[in-house]
Design an enzyme around this catalytic site. Structure first.
Site, PDB file in Angstrom:
ATOM      1  N   ASP A 172       3.900  -0.816  -5.936  1.00 58.83           N
ATOM      2  CA  ASP A 172       3.066  -1.221  -4.798  1.00 58.83           C
ATOM      3  C   ASP A 172       1.778  -0.417  -4.712  1.00 58.83           C
ATOM      4  OD1 ASP A 172       4.841  -3.160  -3.768  1.00 58.83           O
ATOM      5  OD2 ASP A 172       6.059  -1.584  -2.890  1.00 58.83           O
ATOM      6  N   HIS A 232      10.547   5.957  -4.879  1.00 59.55           N
ATOM      7  CA  HIS A 232      11.334   4.784  -5.232  1.00 59.55           C
ATOM      8  C   HIS A 232      12.806   5.129  -5.160  1.00 59.55           C
ATOM      9  CE1 HIS A 232      13.035   1.521  -7.696  1.00 59.55           C
ATOM     10  NE2 HIS A 232      12.011   0.818  -7.255  1.00 59.55           N
TER      11      HIS A 232
END
Length: 488
Positions: A389, A330
């Site tokens: 996700d 991320h």
């Protein structure tokens, strides 16, 4: 005389090469002029472009002048998102409570909340004939384009669409928040009817049901769902509702709103941003990746076999040959993504209800092994975690949501954040957002058309274009973040 198709193809190939040659910029110039590509500095941190009170994304602490990575935290209007989920007294309506918080800056009293639910229920309807005349016409396999079309068309059903006063924008925002689930589900039902030759089922929402419950009821043939299914979808909506002003789609909301344009245009632009696989469309990639993993790994409990396949994936030898393990890494979070941590807990509970515990265990192993593999292969010095996700697609599959609706579910949630940010932009009456671009071309003398020569585009131009696209700054960033996407 009309051009032949074969001649047209040849001419278009030539024009494509002209575009490539014209648009090519020396990558060294980005370094020379200290361009913050992607509005990020050399460390990958976002360039400060605005202020917000709506949400805070926290991933480190500053101790003695040093940035120390910590478990990620996400705050909505100052409240930890985990506390909002576990502390709500309205468990079936927690997403609606969070929406109130994002829009109005404080948690509602019982009376305020009940009035808010009545307003959403009142607006949870579409204009007369909208389903037949808009949603059922020119159906699309991509629900995000269908959402854009529908939102833009709602402009024509608004008696005062260009009024950007706060009362009018709030009214428009509440309508869109209430209507987005209907447009999404009805759009999918139209698609499956016209493109998959399946039954067309259009139900009206029930006022006593939550957003999550209505989505499941409208989507399923029998309209039935379990309490856990509705709770998990409610949690997923909360976790996707907001993620700071700098994520690509929310920043798009600010950019478009700063021009003074209408609400429908601003939200349509945000939908276009969210559609991209580097942003909201990423969980589909994770799902496809796991289908590939399950098809190639014989023993799901063999960590050595899993590691070997993940290494091959990082080497670009298997799956989509991108060299990426999707759902890992991320741009902000390092030790953990709080949304992934929370969703993982609910994914585990749902996998037990659905008899998919072995599949959940595979996800856990891949998460652990992938983090180690990426850090070793890419020689990273900062920790790496799974992002939201990684588990969201698995959760949606267990909820029997069709893949076509994965990103639309994200939009149903995130429109609450978009509308809050749009009003924040309008309330503060900021300047039109206009970052600078440095011109690095050459000034040239105009020549008459009779004196111009045809530009020659040869193989060396094509080769040069492919080389110049390999820009070292972006490649480095891609290795550090795993995916060069905004990641919500």
């Amino acid at each position: 005389m009309k051009m032949k198709a074969s001649d047209m193809d040849q001419k278009m190939k030539q024009l494509v090469e002209y575009c490539k040659k014209s648009g090519r910029i020396d990558p060294n110039l980005y370094i020379e002029y200290d361009v913050k590509r992607g509005l990020r500095d050399s460390n990958g941190k976002g360039v400060l472009t605005g202020l917000t009170e709506i949400s805070d994304v926290s991933a480190y602490r500053v101790i003695n002048g040093r940035k120390i990575p910590v478990d990620g935290e996400l705050y909505y209007q100052g409240y930890n998102v985990g506390d909002l989920i576990t502390g709500s007294q309205h468990e079936k309506f927690t997403f609606e409570e969070v929406t109130y918080l994002l829009l109005f800056g404080s948690l509602p009293t019982e009376e305020q909340f009940q009035e808010f639910l009545k307003i959403l229920s009142y607006y949870r309807d579409l204009p007369d004939n909208f389903v037949r005349e808009v949603i059922m016409q020119s159906t699309s396999g991509n629900m995000m384009n269908m959402l854009q079309k529908s939102v833009l068309t709602l402009y024509s059903y608004d008696s005062d669409p260009d009024n950007i006063s706060i009362p009018n924008v709030l009214n428009q925002s509440l309508k869109l928040i209430a209507q987005m689930p209907l447009i999404s589900v009805y759009g999918y039902q139209a698609y499956r009817h016209y493109h998959k030759r399946e039954h067309l089922i259009i139900r009206y929402p029930l006022p006593e049901l939550s957003t999550a419950e209505n989505i499941l009821r409208l989507l399923r043939n029998n309209g039935e769902y379990s309490e856990l299914e509705a709770k998990v979808l409610d949690v997923a909506l909360i976790l996707h509702a907001e993620h700071g002003g700098g994520n690509n789609s929310t920043f798009s909301t600010h950019v478009i709103s700063s021009t003074g344009t209408d609400t429908y245009s601003a939200i349509a632009a945000s939908l276009g941003s969210l559609k991209g696989p580097r942003h909201g469309g990423a969980n589909l990639k994770v799902q496809d990746m796991f289908e590939d993993i399950k098809g190639h790994i014989k023993d799901w409990e063999d960590e050595k076999e899993i590691r070997k396949y993940l290494d091959a994936m990082l080497d670009g030898k298997v799956f989509d040959h991108s060299g990426l393990i999707y759902g890992m890494g991320h741009a902000v979070y390092t030790l953990s993504d709080p949304r992934a941590v929370i969703l993982k807990k609910y994914a585990k509970a749902l996998s037990a209800e659905k008899g998919r515990e072995e599949e959940f265990a595979l996800y856990e192993r891949v998460e652990k092994i992938a983090a180690d593999a990426i850090m070793e292969k890419r020689q990273l010095f900062k920790p790496l975690c799974a992002n939201v996700d990684f588990y969201s697609g698995f959760v949606y599959s267990m909820l029997r949501l069709p893949k076509e609706l994965f990103t639309a579910i994200f939009a149903i949630a995130r429109i609450s954040g978009w509308c809050a940010h749009r009003m924040e932009e309008l309330v503060n009456a900021g300047k039109i957002i206009r970052p600078a671009y440095k011109y690095v071309g050459e000034h040239r003398q105009y020549t008459k058309i009779s004196e111009r020569q045809i530009r020659q585009v040869g193989e060396e131009d094509i080769a040069a274009a492919s080389v110049s696209q390999e820009q070292p700054e972006e490649k480095k960033e891609e290795k550090e973040t795993q995916t060069d996407k905004d990641n919500q």
